[in-house]
Design an enzyme around this catalytic site. Structure first.
Site, PDB file in Angstrom:
ATOM      1  N   ARG A   1       0.809  -1.227   0.000  1.00  0.00           N
ATOM      2  CA  ARG A   1       0.000   0.000   0.000  1.00  0.00           C
ATOM      3  C   ARG A   1       0.841   1.276   0.000  1.00  0.00           C
ATOM      4  NH1 ARG A   1      -2.361  -3.797  -1.106  1.00  0.00           N
ATOM      5  NH2 ARG A   1      -4.342  -4.573  -0.295  1.00  0.00           N
TER       6      ARG A   1
ATOM      7  N   SER B   1     -11.118   0.534   2.809  1.00  0.00           N
ATOM      8  CA  SER B   1     -10.348   0.271   4.032  1.00  0.00           C
ATOM      9  C   SER B   1      -9.674   1.544   4.529  1.00  0.00           C
ATOM     10  CB  SER B   1      -9.293  -0.803   3.776  1.00  0.00           C
ATOM     11  OG  SER B   1      -9.895  -2.037   3.455  1.00  0.00           O
TER      12      SER B   1
ATOM     13  N   GLU C   1      -4.432   3.809   5.746  1.00  0.00           N
ATOM     14  CA  GLU C   1      -4.366   3.556   4.309  1.00  0.00           C
ATOM     15  C   GLU C   1      -4.942   4.741   3.547  1.00  0.00           C
ATOM     16  OE1 GLU C   1      -6.418   0.329   1.355  1.00  0.00           O
ATOM     17  OE2 GLU C   1      -5.254  -0.463   3.035  1.00  0.00           O
TER      18      GLU C   1
END
Length: 316
Positions: A190, A239, A309
Site C-alpha cells: 500500500r 479500508s 491507508e
C-alpha cells in the site's frame, strides 16, 4: 486565475469548486481551482500554462482520500472518465530510450493492457474478463481508478496492482510525459516510493491468457465475496487502515469493541470494522476524529499502532 488566463483549453475549469461529490465519503471543502481535462493532451496544455509553484492535487474516484472541510489550496485535477483510454497493446514495443539504446519490455506471450489513470479498476477488471485474463479479476475489488491504484499499490482478494505492472507513464508539473519501469520505484504494501513530484497517467499491465468464461466466473465469485463482507452502497472510502503484519485491521478494531462507534455522523461499520461510514451528513472533521479515536483505542487495547491507508489532505 480563471479560464480567461488560459488558451486552447478544451476541458472545464472552475474556481472555488465544491469537492464533496467527487469523493466516496461525500465530504470535504472546496478547491481553489478545479480542472476536468478533455483528455491527456488537453491536460498537457493546461499544465504548461500553470505557474511552476502551483500546488496540484489529483483525484480519480475519490475513494481513498479524506478532504478536510477547509478545502484544498491550488488546483485539483479530476482524471475520472477523462484519462479513459483502455486497450490491448503490442506484446513487444519500445518503452523508452536510454543513452541512445532502445529498451524493450515484452509480455513473453502474455497480454499487455494499457490503461489511463482515469479508468476505474472495475472497468479494467471487466476488460480483463472480456479478454479472458482471469488474473486481472482482482481489480474488481479495488474501489478506485488506475491512477490511484498505481499510486498506492492498491490490492484486493490477494492481488496487488504492481505485481501486474511492467511499465508506467508519468507526467510532471510541466506536462511532460515520462515512460518508466518498475525498477525505478520502491514498491511496498500500500505504498509506492519514487514518484518525485510526478503523477501516474497510465499503466501497462501484463496478464496471462485464459478462458473468458473462467475469467467471468472468477470475477463474479470475487464480487459476491466482497458484497457479503463489505458495506457496499454506503458512503465510505474502503479500508481506512492497512493490515499490520500477520493480522487484520478489521479484526483488531472489532475485538477492541469499536463496531458501531460514532463521532458526530461518522460511524465504524457494523459489517466490516475497517470501514468508516458517513451516515448522511458527517463532516470531514467527524471522520478524521473517529479515525484517530480508533487508532488510539486499538493501540491501548492491543499495543499495535494502526497505519492509515486513507490519504488525508486539505485544510482543517
Amino acid at each position: 486565475m480563471d479560464k480567461e488566463n488560459f488558451t486552447r483549453l478544451r476541458g472545464e475549469l472552475f474556481c472555488d469548486h465544491p469537492l464533496a461529490r467527487y469523493t466516496s465519503w461525500r465530504v470535504g471543502g472546496k478547491a481553489e481551482r478545479f480542472y476536468r481535462p478533455a483528455d491527456l493532451f488537453d491536460l498537457q496544455d493546461f499544465l504548461t500554462q500553470l505557474p511552476s509553484d502551483e500546488p496540484l492535487t489529483w483525484l480519480g474516484l475519490g475513494s481513498n482520500v479524506l478532504i478536510r472541510d477547509g478545502g484544498i489550496k491550488g488546483t485539483v485535477i479530476l482524471t475520472l472518465n477523462r484519462l479513459k483510454e483502455l486497450s490491448v497493446v503490442n506484446s513487444q514495443l519500445v518503452f523508452r530510450e536510454k543513452s541512445g539504446t532502445e529498451d524493450f519490455f515484452s509480455g513473453n506471450g502474455k497480454t499487455i493492457i494499457r490503461a489511463e489513470a482515469g479508468v476505474t479498476c472495475a472497468k479494467l477488471a471487466k476488460f480483463c474478463v472480456s479478454q479472458g485474463l482471469e488474473d486481472g479479476a482482482f481489480f474488481a475489488g479495488i474501489p478506485g481508478t488506475v491512477g490511484g491504484a498505481l499510486a498506492m499499490n492498491a490490492g484486493a482478494f490477494g492481488g496487488e496492482t504492481w505485481r501486474t505492472v511492467i511499465g508506467v507513464e508519468t507526467m510532471n508539473h510541466q506536462g511532460e510525459i515520462l515512460k518508466r519501469t518498475p525498477d525505478e520505484f520502491k514498491i511496498h504494501y500500500r505504498q509506492v516510493e519514487g514518484l518525485e513530484n510526478q503523477f501516474f497517467i497510465a499503466g501497462y499491465f501484463c496478464f496471462n491468457h485464459g478462458d473468458p468464461d473462467k475469467a467471468k466466473t472468477a470475477i463474479n465469485a470475487l464480487l459476491k465475496k466482497r458484497n457479503l463482507s463489505q458495506p457496499i452502497g454506503k458512503y465510505s472510502c474502503g479500508s481506512v487502515f492497512r493490515n499490520p503484519p500477520g493480522d487484520y485491521a478489521a479484526r483488531l478494531i472489532e475485538s477492541a469493541g469499536l463496531k458501531g462507534k460514532s463521532i458526530g455522523n461518522a460511524e465504524v461499520s457494523e459489517k466490516h470494522a475497517n470501514f468508516i461510514l458517513n451516515k448522511g451528513n458527517a463532516s470531514a472533521a467527524d471522520i478524521e476524529a473517529l479515525i484517530h479515536y480508533v487508532a488510539q483505542h486499538v493501540s491501548q487495547i492491543h499495543g499495535i499502532q494502526l497505519v492509515k491507508e486513507v490519504n488525508i489532505i486539505g485544510r482543517s
